[in-house]
Design a protein around this motif. Structure first.
Motif, PDB file in Angstrom:
ATOM      1  N   LEU A 245       0.667  -1.220   0.142  1.00  0.00           N
ATOM      2  CA  LEU A 245      -0.007   0.125   0.341  1.00  0.00           C
ATOM      3  C   LEU A 245       0.853   1.229  -0.067  1.00  0.00           C
ATOM      4  O   LEU A 245       2.207   1.045   0.539  1.00  0.00           O
ATOM      5  N   SER A 246       0.225   2.177  -0.610  1.00  0.00           N
ATOM      6  CA  SER A 246       0.998   3.509  -0.692  1.00  0.00           C
ATOM      7  C   SER A 246       0.219   4.843   0.161  1.00  0.00           C
ATOM      8  O   SER A 246      -0.856   4.869  -0.174  1.00  0.00           O
ATOM      9  N   LEU A 247       0.811   5.539   1.089  1.00  0.00           N
ATOM     10  CA  LEU A 247       0.202   6.525   1.642  1.00  0.00           C
ATOM     11  C   LEU A 247       0.818   7.891   1.190  1.00  0.00           C
ATOM     12  O   LEU A 247       1.868   7.938   0.812  1.00  0.00           O
TER      13      LEU A 247
ATOM     14  N   GLN B 286      -1.061   3.725  15.170  1.00  0.00           N
ATOM     15  CA  GLN B 286      -1.564   3.504  16.066  1.00  0.00           C
ATOM     16  C   GLN B 286      -2.619   2.353  16.228  1.00  0.00           C
ATOM     17  O   GLN B 286      -3.591   2.225  15.406  1.00  0.00           O
ATOM     18  N   ALA B 287      -2.496   1.178  16.632  1.00  0.00           N
ATOM     19  CA  ALA B 287      -3.151  -0.186  16.509  1.00  0.00           C
ATOM     20  C   ALA B 287      -4.181  -0.152  17.778  1.00  0.00           C
ATOM     21  O   ALA B 287      -3.776   0.699  18.625  1.00  0.00           O
TER      22      ALA B 287
ATOM     23  N   VAL C 128      -4.279   2.802  12.421  1.00  0.00           N
ATOM     24  CA  VAL C 128      -4.380   3.942  11.774  1.00  0.00           C
ATOM     25  C   VAL C 128      -3.201   4.580  11.836  1.00  0.00           C
ATOM     26  O   VAL C 128      -2.485   4.898  12.607  1.00  0.00           O
ATOM     27  N   TYR C 129      -2.980   5.200  10.577  1.00  0.00           N
ATOM     28  CA  TYR C 129      -1.590   5.831   9.864  1.00  0.00           C
ATOM     29  C   TYR C 129      -1.916   7.228   9.922  1.00  0.00           C
ATOM     30  O   TYR C 129      -2.845   7.770   9.419  1.00  0.00           O
TER      31      TYR C 129
ATOM     32  N   THR D  67      -5.526   7.768   8.576  1.00  0.00           N
ATOM     33  CA  THR D  67      -6.130   6.764   7.553  1.00  0.00           C
ATOM     34  C   THR D  67      -5.959   5.324   8.088  1.00  0.00           C
ATOM     35  O   THR D  67      -4.816   5.049   8.557  1.00  0.00           O
ATOM     36  N   GLN D  68      -6.810   4.524   7.799  1.00  0.00           N
ATOM     37  CA  GLN D  68      -6.851   3.245   8.417  1.00  0.00           C
ATOM     38  C   GLN D  68      -6.067   2.239   7.186  1.00  0.00           C
ATOM     39  O   GLN D  68      -6.276   2.208   6.143  1.00  0.00           O
TER      40      GLN D  68
END
Length: 113
Positions: A17-19, A38-39, A90-91, A107-108
């Motif tokens: 994935l790319s953020l 944060q998990a 969540v990033y 973003t999840q």
């Protein structure tokens, strides 16, 4: 300063994935941008950060799978490869100026089979 993340979503283990994160507004004083995650039930932790001149710092356990880059002065990207279920979180993007810090909404990212 406004900080907005994009990207994220759901992916199977081993996927990528790319953020992307963009800071807007009065951004001239920003010198560092980075990604945190944060998990559920855990504290927020550093993923990677990058200075205005491109020097990167990583959480050691993620280096090699995650890569941070500075696409423009106010945009940073996070490429995540070989994702694992424990990367689910969540990033958040963080932008730091001399006397202030700014956070995005997050973003999840979900890694699940």
């Amino acid at each position: 300063v406004q900080v907005v993340e994009s990207g994220g979503g759901a992916v199977r283990p081993g996927g990528s994935l790319s953020l992307s994160c963009t800071a807007s507004g009065s951004t001239s004083a920003l010198f560092l941008m980075g990604w945190y995650r944060q998990a559920p039930g855990k504290q927020r932790e550093l993923v990677a950060e990058i200075t205005k001149d491109g020097r990167a710092n990583y959480e050691l356990s993620l280096k090699g799978r995650f890569t941070i880059s500075r696409d423009t002065e106010n945009t940073v990207a996070l490429q995540m490869n070989s994702l694992r279920p424990e990367d689910t979180a969540v990033y958040f993007c963080r932008a730091i100026a001399t006397a202030s810090e700014y956070w995005g909404q997050g973003t999840q990212v979900t890694v699940s089979s």
